[in-house]
Design a protein around this motif. Structure first.
Motif, PDB file in Angstrom:
ATOM      1  N   SER A  23       0.854  -1.185   0.000  1.00  0.00           N
ATOM      2  CA  SER A  23       0.000   0.000   0.000  1.00  0.00           C
ATOM      3  C   SER A  23       0.892   1.237   0.000  1.00  0.00           C
ATOM      4  O   SER A  23       2.017   1.192   0.513  1.00  0.00           O
ATOM      5  CB  SER A  23      -0.880   0.047   1.253  1.00  0.00           C
ATOM      6  N   LEU A  24       0.383   2.336  -0.539  1.00  0.00           N
ATOM      7  CA  LEU A  24       1.133   3.596  -0.510  1.00  0.00           C
ATOM      8  C   LEU A  24       0.757   4.353   0.760  1.00  0.00           C
ATOM      9  O   LEU A  24      -0.358   4.850   0.897  1.00  0.00           O
ATOM     10  CB  LEU A  24       0.834   4.446  -1.746  1.00  0.00           C
ATOM     11  N   LYS A  25       1.697   4.412   1.685  1.00  0.00           N
ATOM     12  CA  LYS A  25       1.471   5.055   2.983  1.00  0.00           C
ATOM     13  C   LYS A  25       1.631   6.573   2.900  1.00  0.00           C
ATOM     14  O   LYS A  25       0.858   7.316   3.491  1.00  0.00           O
ATOM     15  CB  LYS A  25       2.437   4.472   4.014  1.00  0.00           C
ATOM     16  N   SER A  26       2.668   7.012   2.185  1.00  0.00           N
ATOM     17  CA  SER A  26       2.860   8.450   2.010  1.00  0.00           C
ATOM     18  C   SER A  26       3.683   8.698   0.760  1.00  0.00           C
ATOM     19  O   SER A  26       4.393   7.820   0.274  1.00  0.00           O
ATOM     20  CB  SER A  26       3.541   9.081   3.239  1.00  0.00           C
ATOM     21  N   ILE A  27       3.565   9.923   0.260  1.00  0.00           N
ATOM     22  CA  ILE A  27       4.332  10.334  -0.917  1.00  0.00           C
ATOM     23  C   ILE A  27       4.598  11.830  -0.781  1.00  0.00           C
ATOM     24  O   ILE A  27       3.707  12.594  -0.409  1.00  0.00           O
ATOM     25  CB  ILE A  27       3.608   9.982  -2.229  1.00  0.00           C
TER      26      ILE A  27
ATOM     27  N   ARG B 249      11.488  18.685  -3.984  1.00  0.00           N
ATOM     28  CA  ARG B 249      12.139  19.483  -5.034  1.00  0.00           C
ATOM     29  C   ARG B 249      12.427  18.647  -6.285  1.00  0.00           C
ATOM     30  O   ARG B 249      13.539  18.618  -6.791  1.00  0.00           O
ATOM     31  CB  ARG B 249      13.409  20.128  -4.500  1.00  0.00           C
ATOM     32  N   GLY B 250      11.423  17.906  -6.726  1.00  0.00           N
ATOM     33  CA  GLY B 250      11.561  17.127  -7.950  1.00  0.00           C
ATOM     34  C   GLY B 250      11.873  15.663  -7.751  1.00  0.00           C
ATOM     35  O   GLY B 250      11.816  14.883  -8.687  1.00  0.00           O
ATOM     36  N   THR B 251      12.206  15.279  -6.538  1.00  0.00           N
ATOM     37  CA  THR B 251      12.433  13.872  -6.223  1.00  0.00           C
ATOM     38  C   THR B 251      11.228  13.356  -5.445  1.00  0.00           C
ATOM     39  O   THR B 251      10.805  13.970  -4.476  1.00  0.00           O
ATOM     40  CB  THR B 251      13.708  13.696  -5.372  1.00  0.00           C
ATOM     41  N   THR B 252      10.687  12.246  -5.892  1.00  0.00           N
ATOM     42  CA  THR B 252       9.530  11.642  -5.229  1.00  0.00           C
ATOM     43  C   THR B 252      10.007  10.678  -4.163  1.00  0.00           C
ATOM     44  O   THR B 252      10.752   9.743  -4.450  1.00  0.00           O
ATOM     45  CB  THR B 252       8.661  10.892  -6.259  1.00  0.00           C
ATOM     46  N   LYS B 253       9.577  10.921  -2.927  1.00  0.00           N
ATOM     47  CA  LYS B 253       9.864   9.996  -1.824  1.00  0.00           C
ATOM     48  C   LYS B 253       8.565   9.260  -1.524  1.00  0.00           C
ATOM     49  O   LYS B 253       7.590   9.848  -1.063  1.00  0.00           O
ATOM     50  CB  LYS B 253      10.343  10.738  -0.584  1.00  0.00           C
ATOM     51  N   ALA B 254       8.563   7.952  -1.802  1.00  0.00           N
ATOM     52  CA  ALA B 254       7.376   7.123  -1.584  1.00  0.00           C
ATOM     53  C   ALA B 254       7.632   6.181  -0.416  1.00  0.00           C
ATOM     54  O   ALA B 254       8.666   5.506  -0.367  1.00  0.00           O
ATOM     55  CB  ALA B 254       7.054   6.324  -2.834  1.00  0.00           C
TER      56      ALA B 254
END
Length: 152
Positions: free
Chosen positions: A112-116, A120-125
Motif C-alpha cells: 500500500s502507498l502510505k505516504s508520498i 524538489r523534484g524527487t519523489t519519496k514514496a
C-alpha cells in the motif's frame, strides 16, 4: 500490474493498496545461496539434518534478511514505475518480523502507498509492505520501505 508514469499517477494511490505479488517458493538452494552471499551460515538456515531434530520449526528457515531482500523483486511484479532517470532504495522503517519462513514455504508481498512527498523534484514514496506466508495467519514481516524516484 499498476503502471505509474509520474508523481501525480503515484499520488493517486495514496492510502490505498497498490497490489499483491505472485507467490514465490523459498527453496533450500535459495537459502544456501543467500548464506554464501552474506556469510551467515547459522545452522538453523543451512543444516537440514540438525534442523530436523534441534530446531523448534523441525526444518530450516529462511534468513529474515533474505525475505526482506525480496521486496524489490515483488514490488516490480506489482508496479511498473516508468519514465525514471533513477530509482533508489532509501530506507526501511518500523520493520517487524512476525514469523519465521520455513523452507519450501510460499510467500508474497502486499503493498500500500502510505505516504508520498515531492522533495524538489524527487519523489519519496513510503510503501507499507506485508510479507504473507501461504496458509499462515501471521505475516513473515511488515514495515515501511522507502524509495526515491527521479522522474524525467
Amino acid at each position: 500490474m499498476v503502471v505509474i508514469k509520474n508523481y501525480a499517477e503515484f499520488e493517486a494511490h495514496l492510502g490505498k493498496e497498490i497490489g499483491v505479488s505472485d507467490w514465490h517458493k523459498i527453496t533450500q538452494e535459495q537459502i544456501n545461496n543467500f548464506a554464501d552471499a552474506t556469510l551467515d551460515h547459522q545452522w538453523i538456515h543451512v543444516d537440514t539434518e540438525r534442523a530436523k531434530t534441534e530446531s523448534p520449526f523441525k526444518t530450516t528457515i529462511a534468513h529474515g534478511y533474505l525475505t526482506l531482500s525480496l521486496v524489490p523483486y515483488f514490488w516490480k511484479q506489482i508496479a511498473d514505475v516508468q519514465n525514471l532517470k533513477m530509482e533508489v532504495n532509501y530506507g526501511i522503517e518500523q520493520l517487524k518480523f512476525g514469523q519465521a519462513v520455513p523452507v519450501d514455504s510460499e510467500v508474497r508481498c502486499r503493498v500500500s502507498l502510505k505516504s508520498i512527498i515531492n522533495l524538489r523534484g524527487t519523489t519519496k514514496a513510503t510503501l507499507f509492505i506485508q510479507l504473507e506466508i501461504k496458509d499462515q495467519p501471521k505475516l513473515a514481516f511488515s514495515g515501511d520501505a522507502l524509495f526515491l524516484y527521479h522522474f524525467r
